[in-house]
Design a protein around this motif. Structure first.
Motif, PDB file in Angstrom:
ATOM      1  N   ARG A   1     -10.275  11.648 -19.460  1.00  0.00           N
ATOM      2  CA  ARG A   1     -10.051  10.235 -19.141  1.00  0.00           C
ATOM      3  C   ARG A   1      -8.696   9.713 -19.610  1.00  0.00           C
ATOM      4  O   ARG A   1      -7.986   9.050 -18.838  1.00  0.00           O
ATOM      5  CB  ARG A   1     -11.184   9.394 -19.729  1.00  0.00           C
ATOM      6  N   PRO A   2      -8.267   9.990 -20.862  1.00  0.00           N
ATOM      7  CA  PRO A   2      -6.955   9.466 -21.291  1.00  0.00           C
ATOM      8  C   PRO A   2      -5.776  10.097 -20.558  1.00  0.00           C
ATOM      9  O   PRO A   2      -4.671   9.550 -20.601  1.00  0.00           O
ATOM     10  CB  PRO A   2      -6.911   9.831 -22.796  1.00  0.00           C
TER      11      PRO A   2
ATOM     12  N   ILE B   1      -3.776  11.791 -28.634  1.00  0.00           N
ATOM     13  CA  ILE B   1      -2.644  11.530 -27.729  1.00  0.00           C
ATOM     14  C   ILE B   1      -2.692  10.107 -27.192  1.00  0.00           C
ATOM     15  O   ILE B   1      -1.677   9.402 -27.156  1.00  0.00           O
ATOM     16  CB  ILE B   1      -2.644  12.543 -26.564  1.00  0.00           C
ATOM     17  N   LYS B   2      -3.901   9.671 -26.823  1.00  0.00           N
ATOM     18  CA  LYS B   2      -4.059   8.305 -26.317  1.00  0.00           C
ATOM     19  C   LYS B   2      -3.698   7.288 -27.388  1.00  0.00           C
ATOM     20  O   LYS B   2      -3.040   6.280 -27.110  1.00  0.00           O
ATOM     21  CB  LYS B   2      -5.495   8.099 -25.838  1.00  0.00           C
TER      22      LYS B   2
ATOM     23  N   PRO C   1      -9.298   8.417 -10.220  1.00  0.00           N
ATOM     24  CA  PRO C   1     -10.587   9.112 -10.320  1.00  0.00           C
ATOM     25  C   PRO C   1     -10.489  10.585  -9.928  1.00  0.00           C
ATOM     26  O   PRO C   1     -11.084  11.455 -10.583  1.00  0.00           O
ATOM     27  CB  PRO C   1     -11.481   8.339  -9.342  1.00  0.00           C
ATOM     28  N   GLU C   2      -9.733  10.857  -8.869  1.00  0.00           N
ATOM     29  CA  GLU C   2      -9.581  12.250  -8.435  1.00  0.00           C
ATOM     30  C   GLU C   2      -8.861  13.078  -9.500  1.00  0.00           C
ATOM     31  O   GLU C   2      -9.227  14.223  -9.772  1.00  0.00           O
ATOM     32  CB  GLU C   2      -8.805  12.307  -7.117  1.00  0.00           C
ATOM     33  N   GLY C   3      -7.856  12.470 -10.122  1.00  0.00           N
ATOM     34  CA  GLY C   3      -7.130  13.154 -11.186  1.00  0.00           C
ATOM     35  C   GLY C   3      -8.023  13.451 -12.376  1.00  0.00           C
ATOM     36  O   GLY C   3      -7.920  14.511 -13.003  1.00  0.00           O
ATOM     37  N   MET C   4      -8.921  12.516 -12.683  1.00  0.00           N
ATOM     38  CA  MET C   4      -9.833  12.717 -13.805  1.00  0.00           C
ATOM     39  C   MET C   4     -10.801  13.862 -13.514  1.00  0.00           C
ATOM     40  O   MET C   4     -11.098  14.683 -14.398  1.00  0.00           O
ATOM     41  CB  MET C   4     -10.611  11.435 -14.092  1.00  0.00           C
TER      42      MET C   4
ATOM     43  N   ILE D   1     -18.358  15.843 -22.322  1.00  0.00           N
ATOM     44  CA  ILE D   1     -17.156  16.015 -23.143  1.00  0.00           C
ATOM     45  C   ILE D   1     -15.896  16.313 -22.324  1.00  0.00           C
ATOM     46  O   ILE D   1     -14.858  15.673 -22.540  1.00  0.00           O
ATOM     47  CB  ILE D   1     -17.387  17.090 -24.227  1.00  0.00           C
ATOM     48  N   PRO D   2     -15.908  17.280 -21.368  1.00  0.00           N
ATOM     49  CA  PRO D   2     -14.680  17.487 -20.585  1.00  0.00           C
ATOM     50  C   PRO D   2     -14.245  16.240 -19.805  1.00  0.00           C
ATOM     51  O   PRO D   2     -13.051  15.949 -19.723  1.00  0.00           O
ATOM     52  CB  PRO D   2     -15.064  18.630 -19.635  1.00  0.00           C
ATOM     53  N   ALA D   3     -15.208  15.515 -19.246  1.00  0.00           N
ATOM     54  CA  ALA D   3     -14.863  14.292 -18.512  1.00  0.00           C
ATOM     55  C   ALA D   3     -14.274  13.240 -19.444  1.00  0.00           C
ATOM     56  O   ALA D   3     -13.284  12.573 -19.118  1.00  0.00           O
ATOM     57  CB  ALA D   3     -16.099  13.745 -17.803  1.00  0.00           C
ATOM     58  N   ALA D   4     -14.879  13.078 -20.633  1.00  0.00           N
ATOM     59  CA  ALA D   4     -14.361  12.110 -21.601  1.00  0.00           C
ATOM     60  C   ALA D   4     -12.979  12.525 -22.095  1.00  0.00           C
ATOM     61  O   ALA D   4     -12.106  11.677 -22.311  1.00  0.00           O
ATOM     62  CB  ALA D   4     -15.330  11.996 -22.775  1.00  0.00           C
TER      63      ALA D   4
END
Length: 264
Positions: free
Chosen positions: A204-205, A257-258, A210-213, A198-201
Motif C-alpha cells: 500500500r505505501p 519508508i512511508k 489500485p492496479e499498482g498495489m 500482509i503483502p497487500a498491506a
C-alpha cells in the motif's frame, strides 16, 4: 526440474502469492481481515469432511470455506456485531474441525501440516491444483475488477452505475474460498489470512493506483515465498511461518519508508 522438492515448493509459494495478491488488496480496502480469517479457520472442517468421504481436499475445503463466507454474509446485520459473529464462527468451525478429525478412524493425518502448511511436501498434482486455482482467482477478479472497485469505493455509486454490491461481494467470497483451498497445503489454516493481508498491506505505501498495489502485492508475496523458503532451508525453520515472517519484515520496511517520506 519438478523432481526437485525445493523447486516445487517455490512454484507453490508463487502460485499462492499470485492468487492472494489481488484478493488481498480488496480484503485490505474493505477491512475484511477477520472475514478472511474466519473463512480460513473453517478449512480444517473441510479437511475432516474430505477425508471422511474420501473426496478431494481441495473440493472439501473450498466448499466449507464458501459455506462459511456465505453464512457470515447472511447473518451479518441481524443484531450481531460483525467482529463477534466472525469470532464465534471462526473458532467454532476450527474446533468442530479438530474434533471431527479425531473421529476419523483408520485415517492417518498430519494435523500440523494442515494448521501450518507443508509446502516442502507439495507434489506435481498439488502444483496443478494450486496454479489452476490461482489462475481462476486472477481471471475472476480481473473480470469484475472495475465493478469490484466501484462497489468497494461507494455502494451508492455502485447502485447508480447499475451494479449490485451484493453480487460483487459474492464474487469476492468465491475467490476467497478458492484461495483458501489452494493455500492450505502451502501455509496452512492458521497462516492463510496472513498471506492475504500482509503483502497487500506492505504494498500500500508503495502504490499510487489500485492496479499498482495489486501488482506490488504479488511481487512482495512472491519475494516472501522465495526468501522464506531459502531462510527455512538455511536456518532449519518451518517453511510456512518463515514465509510469513519475511512478508512481515517487508511490511515493516515499507512502513518505515512511508514514515520517512516528507509529508506532501
Amino acid at each position: 526440474m519438478l523432481d526437485d522438492f525445493m523447486v516445487r515448493a517455490a512454484l507453490a509459494g508463487i502460485g499462492v502469492a499470485v492468487a492472494a495478491a489481488p484478493l488481498g488488496c480488496f480484503v485490505v480496502w474493505r477491512r475484511m481481515a477477520y472475514f478472511g480469517d474466519a473463512t480460513a479457520h473453517a478449512a480444517i472442517l473441510g479437511v475432516a469432511l474430505s477425508l471422511a468421504f474420501s473426496m478431494s481436499i481441495f473440493i472439501g475445503t473450498m466448499v466449507v470455506a464458501l459455506l462459511m463466507a456465505l453464512t457470515v454474509s447472511v447473518l451479518s446485520g441481524r443484531g450481531y456485531a460483525m467482529d463477534t459473529l466472525l469470532g464465534v464462527l471462526a473458532h467454532s468451525a476450527l474446533a468442530f474441525g479438530l474434533v471431527a478429525v479425531s473421529f476419523l478412524s483408520g485415517v492417518r493425518i498430519d494435523l500440523m501440516a494442515y494448521l501450518f502448511g507443508d509446502i516442502l511436501a507439495v507434489s506435481r498434482g498439488d502444483l496443478a491444483v494450486i496454479w489452476g486455482g490461482a489462475a481462476l482467482v486472477v481471471l475472476l477478479i480481473g473480470w469484475r475488477w472495475s465493478a469490484l472497485l466501484t462497489s468497494t469505493l461507494n455502494e451508492d455509486l455502485a447502485h447508480a452505475s447499475g451494479l449490485d454490491p451484493k453480487r460483487e461481494q459474492l464474487v469476492l467470497t468465491l475467490a476467497l474460498a478458492i484461495t483458501v483451498a489452494v493455500a492450505i497445503k502451502v501455509v496452512g489454516v492458521l497462516l492463510i489470512a496472513a498471506m492475504l493481508i500482509i503483502p497487500a498491506a506492505a504494498a500500500r505505501p508503495l502504490s499510487r493506483t489500485p492496479e499498482g498495489m495489486a501488482l506490488a502485492a504479488g511481487a512482495i508475496g512472491t519475494l516472501s515465498a522465495i526468501v522464506g523458503l531459502r531462510a527455512a532451508y538455511v536456518l532449519d525453520t518451518p517453511a510456512g511461518p518463515s514465509i510469513v515472517c519475511v512478508a512481515a519484515l517487508t511490511f515493516l520496511a515499507t512502513s518505515v519508508i512511508k514514515s520517512a517520506r516528507p509529508a506532501a
